[in-house]
Design a protein around this motif. Structure first.
Motif, PDB file in Angstrom:
ATOM      1  N   SER A   1       0.776  -1.192   0.142  1.00 32.16           N
ATOM      2  CA  SER A   1      -0.052  -0.051   0.069  1.00 32.16           C
ATOM      3  C   SER A   1       1.187   1.268   0.061  1.00 32.16           C
ATOM      4  O   SER A   1       1.452   1.458   0.727  1.00 32.16           O
ATOM      5  CB  SER A   1      -0.923  -0.082   1.346  1.00 32.16           C
ATOM      6  N   PHE A   2       1.035   1.830  -1.057  1.00 35.78           N
ATOM      7  CA  PHE A   2       1.996   2.998  -1.440  1.00 35.78           C
ATOM      8  C   PHE A   2       1.293   4.221  -1.330  1.00 35.78           C
ATOM      9  O   PHE A   2       1.784   5.581  -1.256  1.00 35.78           O
ATOM     10  CB  PHE A   2       2.603   2.801  -2.535  1.00 35.78           C
ATOM     11  N   LEU A   3      -0.184   4.174  -1.419  1.00 28.98           N
ATOM     12  CA  LEU A   3      -1.102   5.634  -1.253  1.00 28.98           C
ATOM     13  C   LEU A   3      -1.808   5.549  -0.146  1.00 28.98           C
ATOM     14  O   LEU A   3      -2.607   4.553   0.073  1.00 28.98           O
ATOM     15  CB  LEU A   3      -1.950   5.508  -2.475  1.00 28.98           C
ATOM     16  N   LYS A   4      -1.979   6.566   0.790  1.00 27.80           N
ATOM     17  CA  LYS A   4      -2.719   6.377   1.840  1.00 27.80           C
ATOM     18  C   LYS A   4      -3.729   7.495   1.795  1.00 27.80           C
ATOM     19  O   LYS A   4      -3.500   8.646   1.381  1.00 27.80           O
ATOM     20  CB  LYS A   4      -1.922   6.744   3.398  1.00 27.80           C
ATOM     21  N   VAL A   5      -5.016   7.292   1.865  1.00 24.37           N
ATOM     22  CA  VAL A   5      -6.016   8.371   1.784  1.00 24.37           C
ATOM     23  C   VAL A   5      -6.514   8.637   3.415  1.00 24.37           C
ATOM     24  O   VAL A   5      -6.881   7.790   4.113  1.00 24.37           O
ATOM     25  CB  VAL A   5      -7.409   7.696   1.125  1.00 24.37           C
ATOM     26  N   SER A   6      -6.571   9.741   3.859  1.00 21.92           N
ATOM     27  CA  SER A   6      -6.763  10.197   5.058  1.00 21.92           C
ATOM     28  C   SER A   6      -8.291  10.671   5.334  1.00 21.92           C
ATOM     29  O   SER A   6      -8.766  11.403   4.300  1.00 21.92           O
ATOM     30  CB  SER A   6      -5.871  11.391   5.516  1.00 21.92           C
ATOM     31  N   ASN A   7      -8.814  10.003   6.258  1.00 19.15           N
ATOM     32  CA  ASN A   7     -10.239  10.317   6.726  1.00 19.15           C
ATOM     33  C   ASN A   7     -11.219  10.433   5.514  1.00 19.15           C
ATOM     34  O   ASN A   7     -11.936  11.171   5.286  1.00 19.15           O
ATOM     35  CB  ASN A   7     -10.154  11.742   7.312  1.00 19.15           C
ATOM     36  N   LEU A   8     -11.328   9.341   5.081  1.00 20.81           N
ATOM     37  CA  LEU A   8     -12.167   9.037   4.013  1.00 20.81           C
ATOM     38  C   LEU A   8     -13.631   8.832   4.443  1.00 20.81           C
ATOM     39  O   LEU A   8     -13.916   7.811   5.577  1.00 20.81           O
ATOM     40  CB  LEU A   8     -12.019   7.599   3.254  1.00 20.81           C
ATOM     41  N   ASN A   9     -14.647   9.747   4.238  1.00 20.67           N
ATOM     42  CA  ASN A   9     -15.967   9.641   4.577  1.00 20.67           C
ATOM     43  C   ASN A   9     -16.919   9.728   3.306  1.00 20.67           C
ATOM     44  O   ASN A   9     -16.558  10.137   2.183  1.00 20.67           O
ATOM     45  CB  ASN A   9     -16.535  11.139   5.128  1.00 20.67           C
ATOM     46  N   ILE A  10     -17.672   8.431   3.389  1.00 15.26           N
ATOM     47  CA  ILE A  10     -18.576   8.009   2.317  1.00 15.26           C
ATOM     48  C   ILE A  10     -19.885   8.167   2.871  1.00 15.26           C
ATOM     49  O   ILE A  10     -20.358   7.480   3.833  1.00 15.26           O
ATOM     50  CB  ILE A  10     -18.311   6.703   1.880  1.00 15.26           C
ATOM     51  N   GLU A  11     -20.937   9.007   2.157  1.00 20.00           N
ATOM     52  CA  GLU A  11     -22.056   8.853   2.522  1.00 20.00           C
ATOM     53  C   GLU A  11     -23.075   8.319   1.244  1.00 20.00           C
ATOM     54  O   GLU A  11     -22.862   8.902   0.061  1.00 20.00           O
ATOM     55  CB  GLU A  11     -22.760  10.458   2.642  1.00 20.00           C
ATOM     56  N   MET A  12     -23.996   7.648   1.548  1.00 19.36           N
ATOM     57  CA  MET A  12     -24.908   6.800   0.549  1.00 19.36           C
ATOM     58  C   MET A  12     -26.394   7.126   1.180  1.00 19.36           C
ATOM     59  O   MET A  12     -26.850   7.085   2.498  1.00 19.36           O
ATOM     60  CB  MET A  12     -24.663   5.564   0.375  1.00 19.36           C
ATOM     61  N   ASP A  13     -27.325   7.219   0.116  1.00 18.52           N
ATOM     62  CA  ASP A  13     -28.624   7.273   0.548  1.00 18.52           C
ATOM     63  C   ASP A  13     -29.442   6.021  -0.065  1.00 18.52           C
ATOM     64  O   ASP A  13     -29.460   5.908  -1.267  1.00 18.52           O
ATOM     65  CB  ASP A  13     -29.611   8.561  -0.007  1.00 18.52           C
ATOM     66  N   SER A  14     -29.658   5.195   0.550  1.00 18.81           N
ATOM     67  CA  SER A  14     -30.032   3.769  -0.048  1.00 18.81           C
ATOM     68  C   SER A  14     -31.453   3.941  -0.720  1.00 18.81           C
ATOM     69  O   SER A  14     -31.720   2.940  -1.757  1.00 18.81           O
ATOM     70  CB  SER A  14     -30.526   2.807   1.268  1.00 18.81           C
TER      71      SER A  14
END
Length: 144
Positions: free
Chosen positions: A4-17
């Motif tokens: 893993s050579f790429l780090k994504v900081s604080n990933l927030n995903i929001e979905m509406d079902s």
């Protein structure tokens, strides 16, 4: 080899079902996981919120990663909050079930514990009540 050579900081995903379907989510997850840089990326931490017609499901974990088969894997002190109920496990996979048009949450190596119907404004999520064997590392712990 798990690079893993790429780090994504604080990933927030929001979905509406209520406004999506499983094939669209699967397609999106597969597209994301096929991108060269993202394929090896790890999100630290990850927060996922899924809004349903009657409630909200929140998933948090120390790390998250998209797999090539279109799954989102969350690991490291995973917490699933369903209303007032909190479920903890070490690993969780989020996948789609196109036959039932739903998102399925499963602890690593265990059966589905939550199925969230999609694109239906009058349906709530369901839990299976089935949890993996107690000797599995990812056994969920339920708190109310």
């Amino acid at each position: 080899m798990n690079l893993s050579f790429l780090k994504v900081s604080n990933l927030n995903i929001e979905m509406d079902s209520r406004h999506t379907n499983s094939s669209k989510i699967l397609e999106l997850f597969q597209k994301v996981s096929q991108k060269r840089g993202v394929r090896y990326a790890v999100a630290e931490p990850i927060n996922l919120t899924i809004k349903t017609p009657n409630s909200q499901i929140r998933i948090t974990g120390a790390k998250g990663k998209f797999s090539p088969n279109g799954m989102l894997k969350v690991f490291g002190n995973v917490c699933i909050t369903l209303g007032e109920t909190e479920l903890r496990t070490s690993n969780l996979s989020l996948s789609t079930d196109e036959e039932n048009n739903s998102i399925v949450l499963s602890p690593e190596g265990g059966p589905a514990i939550v199925s969230i119907p999609l694109d239906n404004r009058n349906t709530t999520f369901s839990t299976s009540g089935k949890y993996p064997d107690s000797d599995k590392q990812s056994t969920p712990e339920l708190r109310q």
